[in-house]
Design a protein around this motif. Sequence first.
Motif, PDB file in Angstrom:
ATOM      1  N   GLY A 168       1.600  10.881   3.395  1.00 12.37           N
ATOM      2  CA  GLY A 168       1.506   9.461   3.085  1.00 12.37           C
ATOM      3  C   GLY A 168       1.888   9.196   1.645  1.00 12.37           C
ATOM      4  O   GLY A 168       2.571   9.990   0.987  1.00 12.37           O
ATOM      5  N   ARG A 169       1.416   8.068   1.143  1.00 11.11           N
ATOM      6  CA  ARG A 169       1.776   7.614  -0.200  1.00 11.11           C
ATOM      7  C   ARG A 169       1.402   8.641  -1.261  1.00 11.11           C
ATOM      8  O   ARG A 169       2.154   8.873  -2.215  1.00 11.11           O
ATOM      9  CB  ARG A 169       1.081   6.283  -0.484  1.00 11.11           C
ATOM     10  CG  ARG A 169       1.366   5.703  -1.848  1.00 11.11           C
ATOM     11  CD  ARG A 169       0.827   4.283  -1.973  1.00 11.11           C
ATOM     12  NE  ARG A 169       1.153   3.714  -3.274  1.00 11.11           N
ATOM     13  CZ  ARG A 169       0.291   3.532  -4.251  1.00 11.11           C
ATOM     14  NH1 ARG A 169      -0.984   3.872  -4.087  1.00 11.11           N
ATOM     15  NH2 ARG A 169       0.667   3.000  -5.406  1.00 11.11           N
ATOM     16  N   ILE A 221       7.266   0.504  -3.110  1.00 17.58           N
ATOM     17  CA  ILE A 221       7.832   0.835  -1.802  1.00 17.58           C
ATOM     18  C   ILE A 221       6.842   1.660  -0.980  1.00 17.58           C
ATOM     19  O   ILE A 221       6.611   1.372   0.203  1.00 17.58           O
ATOM     20  CB  ILE A 221       9.162   1.603  -1.971  1.00 17.58           C
ATOM     21  CG1 ILE A 221      10.228   0.678  -2.542  1.00 17.58           C
ATOM     22  CG2 ILE A 221       9.632   2.195  -0.644  1.00 17.58           C
ATOM     23  CD1 ILE A 221      11.463   1.402  -3.029  1.00 17.58           C
ATOM     24  N   THR A 222       6.263   2.675  -1.586  1.00 17.32           N
ATOM     25  CA  THR A 222       5.321   3.513  -0.840  1.00 17.32           C
ATOM     26  C   THR A 222       4.054   2.747  -0.472  1.00 17.32           C
ATOM     27  O   THR A 222       3.487   2.954   0.602  1.00 17.32           O
ATOM     28  CB  THR A 222       4.956   4.775  -1.642  1.00 17.32           C
ATOM     29  OG1 THR A 222       4.457   4.404  -2.935  1.00 17.32           O
ATOM     30  CG2 THR A 222       6.169   5.680  -1.806  1.00 17.32           C
ATOM     31  N   GLU A 223       3.636   1.861  -1.365  1.00 12.82           N
ATOM     32  CA  GLU A 223       2.451   1.052  -1.069  1.00 12.82           C
ATOM     33  C   GLU A 223       2.703   0.158   0.144  1.00 12.82           C
ATOM     34  O   GLU A 223       1.848   0.044   1.036  1.00 12.82           O
ATOM     35  CB  GLU A 223       2.094   0.198  -2.284  1.00 12.82           C
ATOM     36  CG  GLU A 223       0.813  -0.603  -2.118  1.00 12.82           C
ATOM     37  CD  GLU A 223       0.436  -1.355  -3.379  1.00 12.82           C
ATOM     38  OE1 GLU A 223      -0.689  -1.883  -3.436  1.00 12.82           O
ATOM     39  OE2 GLU A 223       1.264  -1.415  -4.318  1.00 12.82           O
ATOM     40  N   ALA A 224       3.879  -0.462   0.209  1.00 10.57           N
ATOM     41  CA  ALA A 224       4.207  -1.329   1.341  1.00 10.57           C
ATOM     42  C   ALA A 224       4.422  -0.525   2.616  1.00 10.57           C
ATOM     43  O   ALA A 224       3.916  -0.881   3.687  1.00 10.57           O
ATOM     44  CB  ALA A 224       5.457  -2.145   1.017  1.00 10.57           C
ATOM     45  N   SER A 236       7.372  -3.259   7.668  1.00 13.18           N
ATOM     46  CA  SER A 236       6.497  -2.916   6.541  1.00 13.18           C
ATOM     47  C   SER A 236       7.141  -3.188   5.189  1.00 13.18           C
ATOM     48  O   SER A 236       6.451  -3.451   4.204  1.00 13.18           O
ATOM     49  CB  SER A 236       6.068  -1.444   6.639  1.00 13.18           C
ATOM     50  OG  SER A 236       7.196  -0.587   6.569  1.00 13.18           O
ATOM     51  N   LEU A 237       8.481  -3.159   5.127  1.00  7.49           N
ATOM     52  CA  LEU A 237       9.168  -3.345   3.851  1.00  7.49           C
ATOM     53  C   LEU A 237       9.766  -4.734   3.670  1.00  7.49           C
ATOM     54  O   LEU A 237      10.400  -5.012   2.648  1.00  7.49           O
ATOM     55  CB  LEU A 237      10.287  -2.296   3.690  1.00  7.49           C
ATOM     56  CG  LEU A 237       9.867  -0.833   3.587  1.00  7.49           C
ATOM     57  CD1 LEU A 237      11.082   0.051   3.380  1.00  7.49           C
ATOM     58  CD2 LEU A 237       8.852  -0.617   2.473  1.00  7.49           C
ATOM     59  N   GLY A 242      15.345  -7.256  -0.530  1.00  9.42           N
ATOM     60  CA  GLY A 242      16.479  -6.344  -0.449  1.00  9.42           C
ATOM     61  C   GLY A 242      16.181  -5.004   0.176  1.00  9.42           C
ATOM     62  O   GLY A 242      17.090  -4.189   0.357  1.00  9.42           O
ATOM     63  N   ALA A 243      14.930  -4.749   0.547  1.00 10.94           N
ATOM     64  CA  ALA A 243      14.565  -3.419   1.042  1.00 10.94           C
ATOM     65  C   ALA A 243      15.203  -3.115   2.394  1.00 10.94           C
ATOM     66  O   ALA A 243      15.720  -2.006   2.615  1.00 10.94           O
ATOM     67  CB  ALA A 243      13.051  -3.298   1.144  1.00 10.94           C
ATOM     68  N   VAL A 244      15.180  -4.073   3.318  1.00 10.89           N
ATOM     69  CA  VAL A 244      15.747  -3.828   4.647  1.00 10.89           C
ATOM     70  C   VAL A 244      17.252  -3.621   4.539  1.00 10.89           C
ATOM     71  O   VAL A 244      17.832  -2.754   5.203  1.00 10.89           O
ATOM     72  CB  VAL A 244      15.410  -4.992   5.594  1.00 10.89           C
ATOM     73  CG1 VAL A 244      16.069  -4.777   6.957  1.00 10.89           C
ATOM     74  CG2 VAL A 244      13.892  -5.111   5.763  1.00 10.89           C
ATOM     75  N   GLU A 245      17.910  -4.404   3.677  1.00 15.86           N
ATOM     76  CA  GLU A 245      19.346  -4.229   3.462  1.00 15.86           C
ATOM     77  C   GLU A 245      19.632  -2.854   2.853  1.00 15.86           C
ATOM     78  O   GLU A 245      20.644  -2.218   3.186  1.00 15.86           O
ATOM     79  CB  GLU A 245      19.870  -5.327   2.533  1.00 15.86           C
ATOM     80  CG  GLU A 245      19.864  -6.724   3.129  1.00 15.86           C
ATOM     81  CD  GLU A 245      18.500  -7.393   3.110  1.00 15.86           C
ATOM     82  OE1 GLU A 245      18.393  -8.510   3.631  1.00 15.86           O
ATOM     83  OE2 GLU A 245      17.545  -6.789   2.560  1.00 15.86           O
TER      84      GLU A 245
END
Length: 275
Positions: A168-169, A221-224, A236-237, A242-245
Amino acid sequence: MVSPALPPLREVIARHGLSASKALGQNFLFDEKLLDRIAAIPGDLAGRNVLEIGPGPGGLTRALLRAGARVTAIERDPRCLPALAEVSEAFPARLTVIEGDALTIDPAGLFDAPYDIVANLPYNVGTALFIGWLSGENWPPQWRSLTLMFQQEVAQRIVARPGNGTYGRLAVLAQWRSQAHLAMKVHRSAFTPPPKVMSAIVHVTPGTMPEHVSARMLERITEAAFGQRRKMLRQSLKSLNGAVEALTTLGIDPQRRAETLSVDEFIAIARQLSR
């Protein structure tokens, strides 16, 4: 190194009327051979600066001093200070005791030179302290190594690999710019009073900081991702702009879940979003 004569720790505890505080997450270790083995994990400590958190009556403190270290110990429990004062008297100019809460004290302000952190961490604050030492944009850190005792479950989360149920995180934060390994397991019976769970010691050394990656971005990012670990990454992201892109750009299937991503893949996402 020749060590001064000190009374057995059990005798010191009895004389000062000490008992482990559950509220402070205390569990005492008395076995000197075990404590010396723990103090040996970071390597030769002769002449080195060591930060210890929650020394209690000073069992591990004694072992670190026997190994030749100069120890700065942060202790929140005032009941333990007289016992630590006896250790300080036995090792003149080698032990500095600070009464206070380690969560509110910046270790960088305590040392002018690199230092090692060695601690039987109080269970109730261990993870928070660990994450704090791993965080920040400045790298490498001032600390040279972390030798820390956790509940075994937490230790396994720190060294876990992708696909493992404990990954995990915490694993990503410990491994993306450091090397972490399980150095020793400690049976619950070694403690007084014995905790309900087993313990283990993790040893961490700083590695190379990946280029063009913001530590804060990777933490976000890891928290999300692991905050909703049962959801696909596209869900989750989605709160991160811009994360999914970024997933598409990097060829990472957005239908995957966080626990399947390698540390390198998390680094790649963070680098993409750090631009």
